[in-house]
Design an enzyme around this catalytic site. Structure first.
Site, PDB file in Angstrom:
ATOM      1  N   GLU A 145       0.942  -1.306   0.079  1.00 25.96           N
ATOM      2  CA  GLU A 145       0.045  -0.057  -0.096  1.00 25.96           C
ATOM      3  C   GLU A 145       0.912   1.292   0.169  1.00 25.96           C
ATOM      4  OE1 GLU A 145      -3.947  -1.669   2.011  1.00 25.96           O
ATOM      5  OE2 GLU A 145      -2.746  -0.483   3.136  1.00 25.96           O
ATOM      6  N   GLU A 156      -5.715  -8.303  -0.983  1.00 32.06           N
ATOM      7  CA  GLU A 156      -6.231  -8.142   0.079  1.00 32.06           C
ATOM      8  C   GLU A 156      -7.759  -7.956  -0.067  1.00 32.06           C
ATOM      9  OE1 GLU A 156      -4.706  -5.386   3.115  1.00 32.06           O
ATOM     10  OE2 GLU A 156      -2.670  -5.750   2.523  1.00 32.06           O
TER      11      GLU A 156
HETATM   12  C1  BGP Z   1      -4.299  -2.805   5.046  1.00 26.00           C
HETATM   13  C2  BGP Z   1      -3.018  -3.172   5.315  1.00 26.00           C
HETATM   14  C3  BGP Z   1      -3.092  -4.378   6.311  1.00 26.00           C
HETATM   15  C4  BGP Z   1      -4.578  -4.853   7.009  1.00 26.00           C
HETATM   16  C5  BGP Z   1      -5.613  -4.402   6.351  1.00 26.00           C
HETATM   17  C6  BGP Z   1      -6.713  -4.225   7.203  1.00 26.00           C
HETATM   18  O1  BGP Z   1      -4.462  -1.500   4.850  1.00 26.00           O
HETATM   19  O2  BGP Z   1      -2.292  -3.800   4.064  1.00 26.00           O
HETATM   20  O3  BGP Z   1      -1.791  -4.631   6.867  1.00 26.00           O
HETATM   21  O4  BGP Z   1      -4.370  -4.579   8.131  1.00 26.00           O
HETATM   22  O5  BGP Z   1      -5.624  -3.095   5.791  1.00 26.00           O
HETATM   23  O6  BGP Z   1      -6.832  -3.174   8.090  1.00 26.00           O
HETATM   24  P1  BGP Z   1      -6.893  -3.277   9.509  1.00 26.00           P
HETATM   25  O7  BGP Z   1      -6.087  -4.276   9.880  1.00 26.00           O
HETATM   26  O8  BGP Z   1      -6.735  -1.923  10.083  1.00 26.00           O
HETATM   27  O9  BGP Z   1      -8.334  -3.663   9.589  1.00 26.00           O
END
Ligand code: BGP
Length: 479
Positions: free
Chosen positions: A179, A372
């Site tokens: 990201e 993701e």
């Molecule tokens: C993205 C990241 C992850 C992950 C995901 C979910 O931004 O790449 O590392 O954690 O989001 O977000 P969160 O963990 O804040 O729910």
């Protein structure tokens, strides 16, 4: 037309959110270790509050996480049981170079990942490696100021050469920065930057951006030199911007937010800075800290595919004042009244995935990779009637099913090329945004709470068996 036979189904984790064992195996301290749980988290993540050591007043969830460092064999076996064809994981930079600026890597760290990759291959799982997932050695932050310093390009270059050489034949899919656009929103997490009082935020962030972009191109170059089989991708926190109304001013606002988002990928995929960015730099009186050779490096080493995370679409308005604001993966905006929200207030928009994929594919004409996607939700562990425990997570199944339908339509009806689908957090892990354990994404439940209490035992949820069936049928059976 069904999905291609070699479509890559799997799940993704990040070292700092699952490994734990932060001080074992010769590992050095990293920015991600010192981001605490609780009220100071956001200020630290976003570089507004300086915290470069662990203290006794805070709880630091990444230090222990779900202890995957010691349990990866059990966890990968469970991924194998679900039929994963790919497992996306990240390298802890400080396991390989504990300080970041050493000449020689730490053999124990290298061996750890080598064993882990071999374990994946045992089950026919292809590892996909994120080189840095919000992860920067503390020493590089203290001594050099993180990615605002050009020297980081050299240290990163050293890291990637070691990785590509050591894991040649074991890994062929690589992502350079997780990201990458998050740098503008969470500079400490994205680039190890703590903003000093009075510092020009714009200049610092775009300087760091240039350094990461150059480092990414350098990594792509080295990857292809070391092994022409290597495939390197960029990674975007994606989500199309919808204008709040059809007023031309709102459409323009959405377009500008989109450009801010695509800025990094424009450079990584097309190989040069877009004109809208050059004009923005001019207006801000900012000169890009380019060295001779940078432009050619960027031009000659563009990425092979575009990977992205997708949790939600976004909204933009020319005048957001007085509008209800919503939450989102680092990108809050005016609430979208047409969408339902998760328990954490993130909008849920499966069609938005198809919209986003079309937008990205139109822009770059390169294969896409969803790396993701998922629903963070509270789960209740209940007896499964067979002497163990489970979670009846129909809400998670429903979310994933709708998103899978959306990307299948995008592939089958719009003709977008898609390499695979990787869900976020196939095993419950620490939330990046909030540091909570109770925000769960997994097919596998981990017994651990927000303050690190629990047995760390793993349990299969209902979604575990559902995803197994989805993979087995190559996305045909979604019931
Ligand atoms: C993205 C990241 C992850 C992950 C995901 C979910 O931004 O790449 O590392 O954690 O989001 O977000 P969160 O963990 O804040 O729910």
């Amino acid at each position: 037309m069904p999905l291609p036979k070699n479509f890559l189904w799997g799940g993704a984790t990040a070292a700092n959110q699952c490994e734990g064992a932060y001080a074992e195996g010769g590992r050095g301290l990293a920015n991600v270790d010192v981001i605490p749980y609780g009220k100071d988290r956001f200020a630290v993540e976003s570089g507004m509050q300086k915290m470069l050591e662990l203290d006794d007043e805070h709880f630091y969830p990444a230090c222990g996480a779900i202890d995957m460092y010691h349990r990866y064999k059990e966890d990968i076996r469970l991924f194998g049981e679900m039929g994963f064809r790919v497992y996306r994981l990240s390298i802890g930079w400080t396991r390989i170079f504990p300080n970041g600026d050493e000449e020689e890597p730490n053999e124990e760290g290298l061996r750890f990942y080598e064993d882990l990759f071999r374990e994946c291959h045992k089950y026919g799982i292809e590892p996909l490696v994120t080189i840095t997932h919000f992860d920067c050695p503390i020493h590089l932050i203290k001594k050099y100021g993180g990615w605002r310093n050009r020297k980081l390009v050299d240290f990163y270059g050293r890291l990637v050469r070691v990785l590509f050489e050591r894991y040649k034949g074991l890994v062929k899919y690589w992502l350079t920065f997780n990201e990458i656009n998050m740098l503008l929103h969470a500079p400490f997490m994205g680039a190890g930057i703590v903003l000093e009082e009075g510092e020009d935020r714009f200049a610092t962030l775009y300087t760091a951006a240039h350094h990461e972009l150059v480092a990414s191109a350098l990594a792509t170059k080295i990857a292809h030199e070391v092994d022409p089989e290597n495939k390197v991708g960029c990674m975007l926190a994606a989500g199309m911007y919808y204008p709040c109304t059809c007023r031309p001013e709102d459409v323009r606002a959405a377009q500008m937010r989109g450009q801010e988002n695509y800025f990094f990928i424009d450079v990584q995929s097309r190989g040069y800075y877009p004109n809208y960015a050059k004009k923005m730099f001019e207006r801000r009186g900012f000169t890009l800290p380019e060295l001779p050779g940078d432009a050619a490096l960027l031009r000659e080493n563009t990425v092979d595919f575009i990977s992205f995370s997708y949790y939600q679409s976004r909204t933009a308005a020319a005048q957001a004042e007085g509008m209800k604001m919503g939450e989102g993966n680092g990108f809050g905006g005016p609430k979208n009244p047409y969408l339902k929200e998760s328990e954490w207030g993130w909008p849920v928009d499966p069609l938005g995935l198809r919209n986003t994929m079309n937008e990205i594919y139109d822009r770059y004409q390169k294969p896409l990779f969803i790396v993701e996607n998922g629903l963070g939700a509270k789960d209740e562990l209940i007896p499964d009637g067979k002497g163990s425990y489970t979670v009846e997570d129909d809400y998670r199944i429903a979310y994933l099913r709708d998103h899978i339908r959306a990307f299948k339509e995008c592939v089958e009806e719009d003709g977008v090329e898609l390499l695979g689908y990787i869900t976020w957090g196939p095993i419950d892990l620490v939330s990046a945004g909030t540091g909570e354990m109770s925000k769960r994404y997994g097919f596998i439940y981990v017994d651990r709470d927000d303050l690190g209490r629990g047995t760390l035992n793993r349990y299969r949820k209902k979604s575990f068996y559902w995803y197994k069936k989805v993979i087995e049928s190559n996305g045909e059976d979604l019931d």
